[in-house]
Enzyme design. Structure first.
Site, PDB file in Angstrom:
ATOM      1  N   ASP A  69     -30.244  60.979 -51.260  1.00  0.00           N
ATOM      2  CA  ASP A  69     -30.317  59.530 -51.116  1.00  0.00           C
ATOM      3  C   ASP A  69     -29.962  58.914 -52.461  1.00  0.00           C
ATOM      4  O   ASP A  69     -30.000  59.590 -53.500  1.00  0.00           O
ATOM      5  CB  ASP A  69     -31.717  59.103 -50.666  1.00  0.00           C
ATOM      6  CG  ASP A  69     -31.745  57.692 -50.091  1.00  0.00           C
ATOM      7  OD1 ASP A  69     -31.694  57.557 -48.854  1.00  0.00           O
ATOM      8  OD2 ASP A  69     -31.813  56.729 -50.874  1.00  0.00           O
ATOM      9  N   ALA A  70     -29.631  57.624 -52.448  1.00  0.00           N
ATOM     10  CA  ALA A  70     -29.263  56.933 -53.685  1.00  0.00           C
ATOM     11  C   ALA A  70     -30.489  56.434 -54.449  1.00  0.00           C
ATOM     12  O   ALA A  70     -30.377  56.041 -55.615  1.00  0.00           O
ATOM     13  CB  ALA A  70     -28.332  55.768 -53.370  1.00  0.00           C
ATOM     14  N   PRO A  72     -33.738  57.418 -56.200  1.00  0.00           N
ATOM     15  CA  PRO A  72     -34.421  58.633 -56.679  1.00  0.00           C
ATOM     16  C   PRO A  72     -35.933  58.642 -56.458  1.00  0.00           C
ATOM     17  O   PRO A  72     -36.507  59.677 -56.116  1.00  0.00           O
ATOM     18  CB  PRO A  72     -34.070  58.686 -58.176  1.00  0.00           C
ATOM     19  CG  PRO A  72     -33.589  57.314 -58.532  1.00  0.00           C
ATOM     20  CD  PRO A  72     -33.007  56.729 -57.296  1.00  0.00           C
ATOM     21  N   ASP A  73     -36.603  57.506 -56.648  1.00  0.00           N
ATOM     22  CA  ASP A  73     -38.063  57.485 -56.481  1.00  0.00           C
ATOM     23  C   ASP A  73     -38.467  57.689 -55.022  1.00  0.00           C
ATOM     24  O   ASP A  73     -39.364  58.491 -54.723  1.00  0.00           O
ATOM     25  CB  ASP A  73     -38.642  56.158 -56.996  1.00  0.00           C
ATOM     26  CG  ASP A  73     -38.576  56.056 -58.515  1.00  0.00           C
ATOM     27  OD1 ASP A  73     -38.325  57.090 -59.162  1.00  0.00           O
ATOM     28  OD2 ASP A  73     -38.750  54.945 -59.043  1.00  0.00           O
ATOM     29  N   LYS A  74     -37.820  56.977 -54.139  1.00  0.00           N
ATOM     30  CA  LYS A  74     -38.082  57.128 -52.700  1.00  0.00           C
ATOM     31  C   LYS A  74     -37.799  58.572 -52.275  1.00  0.00           C
ATOM     32  O   LYS A  74     -38.572  59.192 -51.535  1.00  0.00           O
ATOM     33  CB  LYS A  74     -37.190  56.151 -51.936  1.00  0.00           C
ATOM     34  CG  LYS A  74     -36.962  56.447 -50.460  1.00  0.00           C
ATOM     35  CD  LYS A  74     -38.062  55.953 -49.586  1.00  0.00           C
ATOM     36  CE  LYS A  74     -37.648  56.006 -48.124  1.00  0.00           C
ATOM     37  NZ  LYS A  74     -38.810  55.978 -47.218  1.00  0.00           N
ATOM     38  N   ARG A 116     -26.976  48.076 -43.677  1.00  0.00           N
ATOM     39  CA  ARG A 116     -27.606  47.275 -42.635  1.00  0.00           C
ATOM     40  C   ARG A 116     -26.854  45.962 -42.448  1.00  0.00           C
ATOM     41  O   ARG A 116     -26.335  45.396 -43.401  1.00  0.00           O
ATOM     42  CB  ARG A 116     -29.064  46.984 -42.975  1.00  0.00           C
ATOM     43  CG  ARG A 116     -29.951  48.214 -42.895  1.00  0.00           C
ATOM     44  CD  ARG A 116     -31.417  47.836 -42.972  1.00  0.00           C
ATOM     45  NE  ARG A 116     -32.273  49.001 -42.778  1.00  0.00           N
ATOM     46  CZ  ARG A 116     -33.585  48.945 -42.697  1.00  0.00           C
ATOM     47  NH1 ARG A 116     -34.196  47.778 -42.794  1.00  0.00           N
ATOM     48  NH2 ARG A 116     -34.300  50.035 -42.519  1.00  0.00           N
ATOM     49  N   ARG A 123     -19.212  42.382 -36.958  1.00  0.00           N
ATOM     50  CA  ARG A 123     -19.281  43.830 -36.769  1.00  0.00           C
ATOM     51  C   ARG A 123     -18.225  44.528 -37.626  1.00  0.00           C
ATOM     52  O   ARG A 123     -18.473  45.595 -38.181  1.00  0.00           O
ATOM     53  CB  ARG A 123     -19.064  44.142 -35.285  1.00  0.00           C
ATOM     54  CG  ARG A 123     -19.370  45.588 -34.908  1.00  0.00           C
ATOM     55  CD  ARG A 123     -19.100  45.818 -33.437  1.00  0.00           C
ATOM     56  NE  ARG A 123     -19.423  47.176 -33.047  1.00  0.00           N
ATOM     57  CZ  ARG A 123     -19.018  47.743 -31.922  1.00  0.00           C
ATOM     58  NH1 ARG A 123     -18.285  47.049 -31.071  1.00  0.00           N
ATOM     59  NH2 ARG A 123     -19.339  48.976 -31.628  1.00  0.00           N
ATOM     60  N   ASN A 155     -24.738  54.179 -37.606  1.00  0.00           N
ATOM     61  CA  ASN A 155     -24.058  53.283 -36.665  1.00  0.00           C
ATOM     62  C   ASN A 155     -23.093  52.326 -37.357  1.00  0.00           C
ATOM     63  O   ASN A 155     -23.318  51.975 -38.509  1.00  0.00           O
ATOM     64  CB  ASN A 155     -25.100  52.480 -35.879  1.00  0.00           C
ATOM     65  CG  ASN A 155     -25.679  53.279 -34.727  1.00  0.00           C
ATOM     66  OD1 ASN A 155     -24.946  53.929 -34.001  1.00  0.00           O
ATOM     67  ND2 ASN A 155     -26.995  53.238 -34.589  1.00  0.00           N
ATOM     68  N   ASP A 183     -29.172  57.978 -25.618  1.00  0.00           N
ATOM     69  CA  ASP A 183     -29.026  57.062 -24.476  1.00  0.00           C
ATOM     70  C   ASP A 183     -29.243  57.817 -23.169  1.00  0.00           C
ATOM     71  O   ASP A 183     -29.894  57.309 -22.252  1.00  0.00           O
ATOM     72  CB  ASP A 183     -27.617  56.438 -24.448  1.00  0.00           C
ATOM     73  CG  ASP A 183     -27.245  55.751 -25.741  1.00  0.00           C
ATOM     74  OD1 ASP A 183     -27.040  54.535 -25.732  1.00  0.00           O
ATOM     75  OD2 ASP A 183     -27.144  56.443 -26.769  1.00  0.00           O
ATOM     76  N   ARG A 186     -32.875  58.475 -22.603  1.00  0.00           N
ATOM     77  CA  ARG A 186     -33.518  57.259 -22.084  1.00  0.00           C
ATOM     78  C   ARG A 186     -33.193  57.070 -20.601  1.00  0.00           C
ATOM     79  O   ARG A 186     -34.052  56.682 -19.801  1.00  0.00           O
ATOM     80  CB  ARG A 186     -33.036  56.043 -22.879  1.00  0.00           C
ATOM     81  CG  ARG A 186     -33.558  55.989 -24.305  1.00  0.00           C
ATOM     82  CD  ARG A 186     -32.835  54.934 -25.127  1.00  0.00           C
ATOM     83  NE  ARG A 186     -33.412  54.801 -26.458  1.00  0.00           N
ATOM     84  CZ  ARG A 186     -32.709  54.473 -27.552  1.00  0.00           C
ATOM     85  NH1 ARG A 186     -31.402  54.268 -27.465  1.00  0.00           N
ATOM     86  NH2 ARG A 186     -33.302  54.366 -28.719  1.00  0.00           N
ATOM     87  N   HIS A 210     -21.440  54.437 -27.835  1.00  0.00           N
ATOM     88  CA  HIS A 210     -22.882  54.272 -28.046  1.00  0.00           C
ATOM     89  C   HIS A 210     -23.093  52.780 -28.315  1.00  0.00           C
ATOM     90  O   HIS A 210     -23.124  52.316 -29.443  1.00  0.00           O
ATOM     91  CB  HIS A 210     -23.350  55.103 -29.238  1.00  0.00           C
ATOM     92  CG  HIS A 210     -24.774  54.836 -29.629  1.00  0.00           C
ATOM     93  ND1 HIS A 210     -25.832  55.018 -28.776  1.00  0.00           N
ATOM     94  CD2 HIS A 210     -25.311  54.377 -30.797  1.00  0.00           C
ATOM     95  CE1 HIS A 210     -26.966  54.699 -29.397  1.00  0.00           C
ATOM     96  NE2 HIS A 210     -26.665  54.310 -30.629  1.00  0.00           N
ATOM     97  N   THR A 265     -35.921  52.151 -34.964  1.00  0.00           N
ATOM     98  CA  THR A 265     -36.154  53.309 -34.094  1.00  0.00           C
ATOM     99  C   THR A 265     -36.190  54.549 -34.983  1.00  0.00           C
ATOM    100  O   THR A 265     -35.498  54.601 -35.996  1.00  0.00           O
ATOM    101  CB  THR A 265     -35.039  53.474 -33.034  1.00  0.00           C
ATOM    102  OG1 THR A 265     -33.794  53.723 -33.704  1.00  0.00           O
ATOM    103  CG2 THR A 265     -34.906  52.238 -32.168  1.00  0.00           C
TER     104      THR A 265
END
Length: 350
Positions: A69-70, A72-74, A116, A123, A155, A183, A186, A210, A265
């Site tokens: 991940d970008a 580092p702490d997380k 996000r 889109r 996505n 999907d 579900r 999707h 989700t």
């Protein structure tokens, strides 16, 4: 940020605790070269990435798990949190780093990282930001694990699977999108709930994009091996199209409902991706509706477009695409779904 135990393995006077604890057996043979070591890398430690990681751990799917991940702490926090559960889990070496070299030698690389959507953002603009992000993710993965399978979860998954294929230079059978696997789960749940049966006894697929243009394959649904539509026709039971469309709409909207209620989700996609990992790495040859290079199947001729089709998966990736019977309306809807995706990705200039 490799796996951490105590801060040092040295005891009093510099004695290595491992050497003190175990008396070595001399003249032992080297480990058998036939023993398989399975490594999975997860890129992105957000809610989806961590749900996938913890499901992989609890289901004992990897000997080694690498997180990238970008932040580092997380990243270190998530790694430590998983490592602290070691006494309750199958033995898995857990690594984490902002450097992609930690993924070296992976059998499967799962990409969940993604930008996000900003309120009011188109889109296409969101997609272009994700393409820029992927240009920093996919080439290093391909460099450090040239024989791996790429599994894209970010996505919009279909177009980003196409992007990953282009950026990696991998053969198309080793680049897969999670697509409509969830999907379809579900869909099976809603049908099972409607009929009051176990979802595992329901065979049903959502294919195509999707997203909003996905296609429900009503003509091929079976419960316990019995074709649902054929059974209803023989029993002269009217099955209103409105009821079928309502169930499909519930499938499409179910993710939005979860996001509205809890903000994101995670658990279902974690189980969905873990099921794909198991099928791929254990060469189970199971059929999953996942995003694959669709050109040439079901009359799709819209260039190199990726969308979900029922595909047989194994250790080499996509083994083949199942020749499921589609009626005329389903075929037209699938081709429309392909055209929608092709028009979007053609604006990317890749």
């Amino acid at each position: 940020m490799q796996k951490s135990g105590s801060s040092s393995s040295l005891g009093p006077g510099g004695l290595d605790l491992t050497q003190a604890f175990f008396k070595p057996i001399l003249n032992t043979a080297p480990p058998s070269p036939t023993k398989r070591h399975t490594k999975i890398s997860v890129i992105g430690v957000g809610n989806v990435g961590m749900a996938i990681a913890q499901t992989i751990l609890t289901q004992d799917l990897a000997d080694e798990l690498a997180l990238v991940d970008a932040k580092p702490d997380k990243l270190r926090g998530e790694m430590l949190d998983l490592q602290h559960a070691a006494a309750f889990l199958p033995r898995t070496k857990i690594l984490a780093s902002v450097d992609y070299s930690v993924t070296v030698g992976s059998d499967l690389c799962i990409v969940t990282a993604g930008a996000r959507q900003i309120p009011g953002e188109s889109r296409l603009n969101l997609l272009q930001r994700n393409v820029a992000l992927f240009s920093n993710i996919i080439p290093p993965l391909a460099k450090y694990s040239p024989d791996c399978i790429l599994l894209i979860v970010s996505n919009p998954v279909d177009v980003l699977t196409y992007v990953a294929w282009k950026l990696s230079g991998f053969p198309s059978n080793r680049v897969i999108g999670s697509g409509t696997n969830l999907d379809s789960s579900r869909f099976r749940f809603l049908i099972a709930d409607h009929l009051d049966v176990n979802a595992q006894d329901v065979q049903a697929y959502i294919i195509g994009e999707h997203g909003d243009s996905s296609v429900a394959l009503w003509s091929s649904i079976s419960v316990g091996g019995v074709s649902v539509l054929s059974f209803l026709e023989k029993q002269q039971i009217a099955c209103e199209k409105e009821t079928l469309d309502k169930i499909h709409k519930a499938v499409v909207e179910s993710a939005y409902e979860v996001i509205n209620l809890k903000g994101y989700t995670s658990w279902a996609i974690g189980y969905s991706v873990a099921s794909l990992a198991r099928t791929l790495l254990r060469d189970q040859r199971k059929i999953h509706p996942v995003s694959v290079l669709a050109k040439g199947f079901y009359g799709i001729e819209d260039g190199d477009v990726f969308l979900s089709l029922p595909a047989q998966l194994g250790r080499g990736g996509v083994v083949g695409v199942t020749n499921v019977h589609l009626n005329e309306e389903e075929t037209q809807r699938l081709q429309h779904s392909a055209h929608t995706l092709f028009e979007l990705q053609s604006q990317l200039g890749l």
